[in-house]
Design a protein around this motif. Structure first.
Motif, PDB file in Angstrom:
ATOM      1  N   ILE A  43      14.000   8.418  -4.544  1.00  0.00           N
ATOM      2  CA  ILE A  43      12.949   7.315  -4.527  1.00  0.00           C
ATOM      3  C   ILE A  43      13.500   6.120  -4.609  1.00  0.00           C
ATOM      4  O   ILE A  43      12.829   4.963  -3.906  1.00  0.00           O
ATOM      5  N   GLY A  44      14.548   5.786  -5.254  1.00  0.00           N
ATOM      6  CA  GLY A  44      15.115   4.240  -5.366  1.00  0.00           C
ATOM      7  C   GLY A  44      15.240   3.924  -3.895  1.00  0.00           C
ATOM      8  O   GLY A  44      14.903   2.760  -3.463  1.00  0.00           O
ATOM      9  N   PRO A  45      16.174   4.427  -2.942  1.00  0.00           N
ATOM     10  CA  PRO A  45      16.511   4.003  -1.797  1.00  0.00           C
ATOM     11  C   PRO A  45      15.119   3.980  -0.737  1.00  0.00           C
ATOM     12  O   PRO A  45      15.152   3.103   0.159  1.00  0.00           O
ATOM     13  N   LEU A  46      14.053   5.001  -1.057  1.00  0.00           N
ATOM     14  CA  LEU A  46      13.154   4.929  -0.227  1.00  0.00           C
ATOM     15  C   LEU A  46      12.078   3.522  -0.745  1.00  0.00           C
ATOM     16  O   LEU A  46      11.675   2.933   0.286  1.00  0.00           O
ATOM     17  N   VAL A  47      12.067   3.490  -1.853  1.00  0.00           N
ATOM     18  CA  VAL A  47      11.352   2.029  -2.320  1.00  0.00           C
ATOM     19  C   VAL A  47      11.967   0.969  -1.494  1.00  0.00           C
ATOM     20  O   VAL A  47      11.158  -0.074  -0.893  1.00  0.00           O
ATOM     21  N   GLY A  48      13.240   0.658  -1.613  1.00  0.00           N
ATOM     22  CA  GLY A  48      14.007  -0.275  -1.021  1.00  0.00           C
ATOM     23  C   GLY A  48      13.590  -0.571   0.703  1.00  0.00           C
ATOM     24  O   GLY A  48      13.385  -1.450   1.174  1.00  0.00           O
ATOM     25  N   ALA A  49      13.866   0.696   1.248  1.00  0.00           N
ATOM     26  CA  ALA A  49      13.497   0.874   2.772  1.00  0.00           C
ATOM     27  C   ALA A  49      12.311   0.583   2.984  1.00  0.00           C
ATOM     28  O   ALA A  49      12.057  -0.215   3.937  1.00  0.00           O
ATOM     29  N   MET A  57       0.862  -1.317   0.051  1.00  0.00           N
ATOM     30  CA  MET A  57      -0.011  -0.125   0.146  1.00  0.00           C
ATOM     31  C   MET A  57       1.012   1.352  -0.006  1.00  0.00           C
ATOM     32  O   MET A  57       0.506   2.123  -0.821  1.00  0.00           O
ATOM     33  N   TRP A  58       2.101   1.292   0.906  1.00  0.00           N
ATOM     34  CA  TRP A  58       2.856   2.455   0.813  1.00  0.00           C
ATOM     35  C   TRP A  58       3.382   2.724  -0.437  1.00  0.00           C
ATOM     36  O   TRP A  58       3.328   3.872  -1.123  1.00  0.00           O
ATOM     37  N   LEU A  59       3.941   1.473  -1.193  1.00  0.00           N
ATOM     38  CA  LEU A  59       4.363   1.727  -2.734  1.00  0.00           C
ATOM     39  C   LEU A  59       3.690   2.121  -3.769  1.00  0.00           C
ATOM     40  O   LEU A  59       3.813   3.079  -4.535  1.00  0.00           O
ATOM     41  N   GLU A  60       2.417   1.636  -3.571  1.00  0.00           N
ATOM     42  CA  GLU A  60       1.182   2.058  -4.486  1.00  0.00           C
ATOM     43  C   GLU A  60       0.937   3.600  -4.390  1.00  0.00           C
ATOM     44  O   GLU A  60       0.590   4.318  -5.513  1.00  0.00           O
ATOM     45  N   ALA A  61       0.832   3.940  -2.909  1.00  0.00           N
ATOM     46  CA  ALA A  61       0.640   5.233  -3.015  1.00  0.00           C
ATOM     47  C   ALA A  61       1.872   6.419  -3.578  1.00  0.00           C
ATOM     48  O   ALA A  61       1.628   7.268  -3.948  1.00  0.00           O
ATOM     49  N   LEU A  62       3.043   5.603  -3.387  1.00  0.00           N
ATOM     50  CA  LEU A  62       4.231   6.456  -3.847  1.00  0.00           C
ATOM     51  C   LEU A  62       4.270   6.542  -5.293  1.00  0.00           C
ATOM     52  O   LEU A  62       4.241   7.678  -5.979  1.00  0.00           O
ATOM     53  N   ALA A  63       3.621   5.428  -6.071  1.00  0.00           N
ATOM     54  CA  ALA A  63       3.495   5.376  -7.528  1.00  0.00           C
ATOM     55  C   ALA A  63       2.608   6.362  -7.932  1.00  0.00           C
ATOM     56  O   ALA A  63       2.775   7.122  -9.113  1.00  0.00           O
ATOM     57  N   GLY A  64       1.254   6.301  -7.302  1.00  0.00           N
ATOM     58  CA  GLY A  64       0.377   7.387  -7.628  1.00  0.00           C
ATOM     59  C   GLY A  64       0.963   8.734  -7.717  1.00  0.00           C
ATOM     60  O   GLY A  64       0.601   9.496  -8.643  1.00  0.00           O
ATOM     61  N   LEU A  65       1.627   9.026  -6.479  1.00  0.00           N
ATOM     62  CA  LEU A  65       1.964  10.431  -6.572  1.00  0.00           C
ATOM     63  C   LEU A  65       2.773  10.613  -7.740  1.00  0.00           C
ATOM     64  O   LEU A  65       2.708  11.802  -8.184  1.00  0.00           O
ATOM     65  N   LEU A  66       3.728   9.974  -7.980  1.00  0.00           N
ATOM     66  CA  LEU A  66       4.739  10.277  -8.972  1.00  0.00           C
ATOM     67  C   LEU A  66       3.893  10.542 -10.269  1.00  0.00           C
ATOM     68  O   LEU A  66       4.421  11.263 -11.299  1.00  0.00           O
ATOM     69  N   ASP A  77      12.634  15.255 -21.356  1.00  0.00           N
ATOM     70  CA  ASP A  77      12.648  13.718 -21.639  1.00  0.00           C
ATOM     71  C   ASP A  77      13.897  12.896 -20.863  1.00  0.00           C
ATOM     72  O   ASP A  77      13.699  12.055 -20.422  1.00  0.00           O
ATOM     73  N   GLU A  78      14.831  13.873 -20.467  1.00  0.00           N
ATOM     74  CA  GLU A  78      15.836  13.096 -19.462  1.00  0.00           C
ATOM     75  C   GLU A  78      15.145  12.815 -18.068  1.00  0.00           C
ATOM     76  O   GLU A  78      15.512  11.880 -17.481  1.00  0.00           O
ATOM     77  N   THR A  79      14.482  13.781 -17.678  1.00  0.00           N
ATOM     78  CA  THR A  79      13.914  13.397 -16.258  1.00  0.00           C
ATOM     79  C   THR A  79      12.923  12.379 -16.555  1.00  0.00           C
ATOM     80  O   THR A  79      12.755  11.611 -15.468  1.00  0.00           O
ATOM     81  N   LEU A  80      12.106  12.209 -17.436  1.00  0.00           N
ATOM     82  CA  LEU A  80      11.458  11.225 -17.806  1.00  0.00           C
ATOM     83  C   LEU A  80      12.039   9.769 -17.846  1.00  0.00           C
ATOM     84  O   LEU A  80      11.418   8.985 -17.264  1.00  0.00           O
ATOM     85  N   LEU A  81      13.300  10.047 -18.431  1.00  0.00           N
ATOM     86  CA  LEU A  81      13.814   8.501 -18.830  1.00  0.00           C
ATOM     87  C   LEU A  81      14.801   8.420 -17.605  1.00  0.00           C
ATOM     88  O   LEU A  81      14.690   6.989 -17.334  1.00  0.00           O
ATOM     89  N   ALA A  82      15.292   8.999 -16.776  1.00  0.00           N
ATOM     90  CA  ALA A  82      16.475   8.729 -15.961  1.00  0.00           C
ATOM     91  C   ALA A  82      15.835   8.911 -14.486  1.00  0.00           C
ATOM     92  O   ALA A  82      16.349   8.515 -13.720  1.00  0.00           O
ATOM     93  N   GLU A  83      14.727   9.519 -14.528  1.00  0.00           N
ATOM     94  CA  GLU A  83      14.319   9.606 -13.007  1.00  0.00           C
ATOM     95  C   GLU A  83      12.816   9.108 -12.755  1.00  0.00           C
ATOM     96  O   GLU A  83      12.488   8.274 -12.097  1.00  0.00           O
ATOM     97  N   LEU A  84      11.871   9.436 -13.648  1.00  0.00           N
ATOM     98  CA  LEU A  84      10.553   9.112 -13.436  1.00  0.00           C
ATOM     99  C   LEU A  84      10.504   7.690 -13.872  1.00  0.00           C
ATOM    100  O   LEU A  84       9.794   6.933 -13.006  1.00  0.00           O
ATOM    101  N   MET A  85      11.012   7.222 -14.905  1.00  0.00           N
ATOM    102  CA  MET A  85      10.735   5.673 -15.417  1.00  0.00           C
ATOM    103  C   MET A  85      11.292   4.724 -14.600  1.00  0.00           C
ATOM    104  O   MET A  85      10.542   3.984 -14.109  1.00  0.00           O
ATOM    105  N   PRO A  86      12.597   5.024 -14.027  1.00  0.00           N
ATOM    106  CA  PRO A  86      13.105   3.940 -13.344  1.00  0.00           C
ATOM    107  C   PRO A  86      12.729   4.027 -12.090  1.00  0.00           C
ATOM    108  O   PRO A  86      12.446   2.744 -11.109  1.00  0.00           O
ATOM    109  N   SER A  87      12.168   4.977 -11.106  1.00  0.00           N
ATOM    110  CA  SER A  87      11.450   5.172  -9.941  1.00  0.00           C
ATOM    111  C   SER A  87      10.144   4.448  -9.994  1.00  0.00           C
ATOM    112  O   SER A  87       9.801   3.419  -9.008  1.00  0.00           O
ATOM    113  N   LEU A  88       9.069   4.647 -11.251  1.00  0.00           N
ATOM    114  CA  LEU A  88       8.124   3.924 -11.219  1.00  0.00           C
ATOM    115  C   LEU A  88       8.390   2.309 -11.653  1.00  0.00           C
ATOM    116  O   LEU A  88       7.623   1.702 -10.787  1.00  0.00           O
TER     117      LEU A  88
END
Length: 476
Positions: free
Chosen positions: A137-143, A42-51, A72-83
């Motif tokens: 977001i990457g470390p937050l997801v793992g934690a 549920m935590w991760l789904e809330a994070l995904a929806g927010l992004l 496009d770089e923000t989409l490719l290198a930040e948002l896409m790998p986070s999601l």
């Protein structure tokens, strides 16, 4: 003087607040030491929806901090790998949380053994400026996947993004689950001194040493994601257009402000001229012009631009040939440049470049290229361009680095099913995917026995015939 006093007052308020947040998160963890898989998902789904919902605001904030960051770089290198990271973890949390059954030696029977994976507690994450969203977001997801509480220290070099991330995460997470800390370097120092159960730092090697020193006072385990000089090797027979295009992508993304960007290229000496032309053609195809080009990301701030210009001046004064690919810069849009005739005495060959400058080092044999790499600090990434599979195996076996791409750059970082991390001066520990879950969990071994206790056969007094039989059977 008044400004200095105001700054000190603000910093002290921020330090007081982060200490209060830490105490609040510690208390919340004590009240729920083992969140369920459903809760974590549920935590991760809330994070995904927010992004997903706030992607345009995030793109704009990051671009504001850089003065121009390609959307496009923000989409490719930040948002896409986070999601993708969130999706990957969400689908596997239940599997990761299952106890792992382990074997028990015959001499300890009857018994069973397992390993359970418990959250560590409160995890600290220190975020750099170059990818301020993904590296938060990457470390937050793992934690969160591992069931922890998380405190995130954002970079003072990205004020718009840092404030937005703080505001957005507060919409979906209570302060005692996820809190975002803002502030200058003194707040960062105070943050690293908190007695976290784990601390993950991404940034410069020099700062990483201070973070590790501060963490040592609390015996806090650390994951250090540092940088270094990641080499690319061009083989003797790979098509130069193939190698140059892929190296150019890895070097030009975010204007080279990437911890795993190719830092220098080793090229067979007879192919240097051809590589220069192939690289120039690839970059100009990506970015036909510098001026007012929205795809062309700027250097993050004046300080970093001065550092990079200092590298160029130092290299030229010591005999390097600088080949800029554009006639002039525009604001902080710094021209991509190649450097020839570089030497170890130059600052650009001593420090991680972290910008759009690419030295080219000629080599005679592949052994010479390996020697050049192995005689230097172990890099975060290594890139090899060549289709001979025997040479590829030699690269993997005869060099050390945090990660490798064969015939590509950067993209190993985006693979959720592989660990990411450095080695030696380029870092320690790793995260992403399952390895991230393990990094932020305590793998606790559990031996289980019930009513019957065969172990009493070896209790004192010693010297019985049965004990001698046990030694004969098992001490051999």
């Amino acid at each position: 003087m008044v400004a200095d006093i105001a700054h000190l007052h603000q910093s002290q308020q921020q330090i007081d607040q982060l200490q209060a947040s830490f105490a609040q998160q510690r208390e919340a963890f004590e009240a729920n030491r083992m969140p369920s898989a459903e809760q974590r998902i549920m935590w991760l789904e809330a994070l995904a929806g927010l992004l997903r919902n706030e992607r345009e605001a995030l793109i704009q904030a990051i671009s504001q901090d850089f003065s121009n960051r390609s959307a496009d770089e923000t989409l490719l290198a930040e948002l896409m790998p986070s999601l993708h990271g969130i999706h990957y973890a969400s689908k596997r949390i239940k599997k990761w949380m299952k106890p792992s059954r382990r074997s028990v030696g015959m001499q300890f029977m009857p018994a069973s053994a397992k390993v359970i994976y418990q959250p560590l507690g409160v995890v600290g994450v220190i975020v750099p400026w170059n990818y301020p969203l993904f590296l938060a977001i990457g470390p937050l997801v793992g934690a969160l996947a591992a069931g922890n509480r998380v405190m995130i220290k954002m970079s003072e070099s990205t004020p718009a993004t840092s404030q937005l991330v703080k505001d957005l995460l507060a919409k979906v997470f209570p302060e005692d689950l996820v809190s975002v800390v803002l502030g200058e370097a003194d707040v960062g120092v105070a943050f690293s001194k908190l007695p976290f159960d784990h601390l993950l730092f991404t940034g410069a090697t020099s700062i990483g040493k201070h973070v590790m020193r501060a963490a040592a006072e609390n015996l806090t385990p650390v994951t250090l994601e540092l940088g270094g000089k990641s080499p690319a090797i061009v083989s003797a027979d790979v098509p130069l257009a193939d190698a140059a295009e892929r190296i150019a992508f890895g070097k030009t993304l975010n204007a080279g402000q990437t911890c795993v960007a190719p830092d220098y290229v080793l090229v067979p000496k007879e192919r240097v001229e051809g590589f220069v032309e192939a690289y120039r053609a690839a970059v100009l195809r990506f970015y036909p012009q510098l001026e007012n080009n929205p795809d062309y990301t700027a250097i993050i701030n004046e300080r970093q631009q001065m550092r990079l210009n200092g590298y160029l001046k130092d290299a030229e004064s010591k005999g390097a040939s600088v080949l800029p690919l554009y006639e002039q810069s525009q604001g902080r849009r710094m021209p991509f440049s190649l450097l020839l005739d570089v030497s170890d005495e130059m600052k650009i060959m001593q420090e991680e470049i972290f910008g759009p400058l690419l030295p080219i080092i000629p080599y005679a044999t592949l052994d010479d290229a390996f020697d050049y790499i192995n005689n230097r600090a172990r890099p975060l990434a290594l890139y090899y361009f060549g289709y001979d599979k025997r040479e590829q195996q030699r690269v993997l076996h005869e060099t050390h680095s945090g990660g490798v791409c064969l015939n590509d750059t950067l993209l190993h970082v985006a693979q959720d099913d592989m660990p990411f991390g450095g080695i030696g001066p380029s870092g320690m520990g790793h995260y992403h995917g399952h390895e991230g879950f393990l990094t932020f969990s305590k793998a606790k071994g559990v031996l289980i026995k019930q009513r019957f206790n065969a172990a009493k056969l070896i209790y004192p007094p010693y010297g019985t015939a049965l004990q001698k039989l046990v030694y004969k059977l098992f001490v051999r």
